[in-house]
Design a protein around this motif. Sequence first.
Motif, PDB file in Angstrom:
ATOM      1  N   ASP A 124      10.920   5.738  -3.070  1.00  0.00           N
ATOM      2  CA  ASP A 124      10.582   6.143  -1.700  1.00  0.00           C
ATOM      3  C   ASP A 124      10.451   7.662  -1.598  1.00  0.00           C
ATOM      4  O   ASP A 124       9.568   8.175  -0.906  1.00  0.00           O
ATOM      5  N   SER A 146       7.108   8.600  -3.140  1.00  0.00           N
ATOM      6  CA  SER A 146       6.010   8.266  -2.229  1.00  0.00           C
ATOM      7  C   SER A 146       5.875   9.301  -1.117  1.00  0.00           C
ATOM      8  O   SER A 146       4.765   9.759  -0.804  1.00  0.00           O
ATOM      9  N   LYS A 170       2.746   3.806  -1.310  1.00  0.00           N
ATOM     10  CA  LYS A 170       3.811   3.281  -2.166  1.00  0.00           C
ATOM     11  C   LYS A 170       3.660   3.889  -3.545  1.00  0.00           C
ATOM     12  O   LYS A 170       2.539   4.065  -4.033  1.00  0.00           O
ATOM     13  N   GLU A 214      -0.967  -3.465  -3.219  1.00  0.00           N
ATOM     14  CA  GLU A 214       0.445  -3.170  -3.480  1.00  0.00           C
ATOM     15  C   GLU A 214       1.131  -4.266  -4.278  1.00  0.00           C
ATOM     16  O   GLU A 214       1.789  -4.002  -5.290  1.00  0.00           O
TER      17      GLU A 214
END
Length: 437
Positions: A56, A59, A66, A218
């Motif tokens: 995270d 990103s 993502k 994704e």
Amino acid sequence: MKLSNELKRINKYPFHMPGHKRNKDFEIIGSDIDITEIDGFDDLHNPTGIIKELQDDISKLFGSKKSIISVNGSTCAILSAVSAVCNKGDEIIIARNCHKSVYNACFINELDVHYIEPDFDNEFGVYTKISQESIDELTKKYPNAKAVVITSPTYEGIVSEIVSPIPLIIDAAHGAHFGFADYLPKRANGDIVIQSLHKTLPSLTQTAVIHINNSKYEFAVQKYMNIFESSSPSYILLNSIDKCIEFLKKPENKFYEYKNILNRFYNQVKQLDNISVLKNDDITRIVLSAKGYSGTELAEFLRNHQIEAEGATLNYVILISTVCDTAEGFEKLIKALQHLETERDEKKKFINKVSLPAKFCKSSDVKISTPTPLSECENKVSAGEVFAYPPGIPIIAAGEIINKEILEYIDLCISSGVNIISSDHLLPDSLLTKAQQ
């Protein structure tokens, strides 16, 4: 830096993998943090804790929807990206200067490949940018193509800024540092972007990230990353990623110092009449040629001055510099260049390019093949790739017809000391081929 901090606090006796058991008697460097997916340390293939937090952070830092960590390098990420976007037997458009991993992804998925040929610089003998016109032309010509794959930046630091009406996969393995200073190019913008942290940032070899900017892909990308990536991801590598990301959260001073070092170097090298520098988009990627020297001779000269270049072609050397370099390292380089002989006769420049070979069939259709002496390979179909390594861009790819020009170029590279490799490991004597039918 939660993962790194937790690794420092490991204190339970390891009745689990790996087999060295962190026993210092065996003197294995890094074994003190080399663990498996024990309680509290998450799972890269199903991250819900500290690895998820790290992804995270990545990103957010890189501005993707993502980001997924790869400890199998950009190669694993490229295989996953192409597999996620294409079905078996689909058509795909790829730049002819793509890395061998893109060709391997096409082979695995039995794809029908159409090439984009980038522009070419005849002075240095190097592929440069991919034009928007070529993308527009090819996506219209092949309306069933499922994706476009390009390399940006190239090995020589040249950036192509293009858009595509179909999914765009960008191999930006050499551009992980982009966007972290105002003198660097902006980050690549594609549906899927792959970057090697280890190539240009403070992280260990094999560490990379795949950024997904189109949410449509994704879950497919994650699926294929779980297939291609090791089921035993190294926490030594994960730790280096954690350290790298922590550095990138506040890198300003280091990148400012780095700019000063680069500016000083380029000002000094301008004063050397026998040195030419390729004008590229990434000033951290130093591409040099020297009057009277082939690329391999210049690399050997630097080696004799205790400097190891990243790579050498017929005409030039490539030096990878990063924010981790020191002023002392650059001073060593400039002093070496100042000692180059200036009275050498000008060498003939070679063009590091052959005409695009004719494609005979899909690479996946060349499975039954025969070792063929190099002198007898003309007009046969290659069953594998031949490339200079680094960087691993095929001179001839599987499914292409080997012509006389290609054979002469391969022979020239070998005789000039360029590191030429074939995927079948039969060079310099022979190659795997099949006859045209």
